[in-house]
Motif scaffolding. Structure first.
Motif, short mmCIF file in Angstrom:
data_model
loop_
_atom_site.label_atom_id
_atom_site.label_comp_id
_atom_site.label_asym_id
_atom_site.label_seq_id
_atom_site.Cartn_x
_atom_site.Cartn_y
_atom_site.Cartn_z
N TYR A 248 -57.13 31.30 -7.42
CA TYR A 248 -56.43 32.59 -7.40
C TYR A 248 -54.94 32.32 -7.54
N GLU A 249 -54.30 33.00 -8.46
CA GLU A 249 -52.96 32.61 -8.89
C GLU A 249 -51.79 33.05 -8.03
N HIS B 46 -55.92 32.63 -1.68
CA HIS B 46 -55.28 31.58 -2.49
C HIS B 46 -55.40 30.23 -1.81
N PRO B 47 -55.62 29.18 -2.54
CA PRO B 47 -56.04 29.13 -3.94
C PRO B 47 -57.53 29.32 -4.09
#
Length: 184
Positions: A15-16, A23-24
């Motif tokens: 996940y950016e 995240h991540p």
């Protein structure tokens, strides 16, 4: 960003956005999903009020996951889309601007808040859409704000001028949730 749908959870991989709860890599139980929207880019709204984005390719699996778990799809006002209209490569009439502000007032944002939010984010969003030559003329929203905060299409030093980006992320999620008043 990649997601995998399990029997009672969604697994996020890469996940950016570094301020996100997933995240991540993270697991989101079905019980933590408040609602979803699949109109444009699919998004999940968590019980904690966080918006998580998925790719368009994930739409069919998300719809099926929500069907299995009784998670509702809602149409809510895109608060950030309305707030960012001045940053689109489009001209708006005074009556269109007034209508946008009226939609934002209807979900509880005062004119002072609207003006303050736009002023705070003007350098970032101007760099994101205009200086980068993206020239989006149809829609900028929360996802675009997060991309700009992540340094996409903007000078590396610009996001830091907003302050602690984790706090900005939480603030952005709170503002996005004003649209909940328009859920149907």
């Amino acid at each position: 960003m990649t997601v995998t749908f399990g029997p009672d959870h969604i697994v996020f991989t890469a996940y950016e956005f570094p301020w996100a709860s997933v995240h991540p890599h993270g697991l989101l139980p079905a019980a933590h999903v408040r609602d979803v929207s699949t109109v444009l880019q699919p998004e999940i709204r968590t019980m904690a009020g966080e918006t998580l984005f998925l790719s368009v390719d994930d739409r069919p699996a998300l719809v099926e996951f929500c069907r299995r778990h009784g998670i509702g799809e809602v149409a809510r006002l895109d608060v950030w889309g309305n707030l960012f209209e001045p940053f689109l490569d489009t001209e708006f009439t005074d009556s269109q601007k007034a209508a946008t502000d009226a939609r934002l007032h209807a979900v509880g944002l005062s004119q002072a808040s609207i003006d303050s939010i736009r002023t705070r984010l003007t350098p970032l969003m101007h760099a994101y859409n205009f200086d980068s030559m993206l020239w989006d003329w149809t829609d900028l929203g929360l996802y675009d704000l997060l991309c700009a905060m992540n340094g996409k299409l903007v000078p590396a030093s610009l996001p830091a001028t907003l302050g602690d980006l984790g706090e900005v992320y939480r603030w952005a999620m709170e503002i996005a949730d004003y649209g909940r008043a328009k859920a149907s």
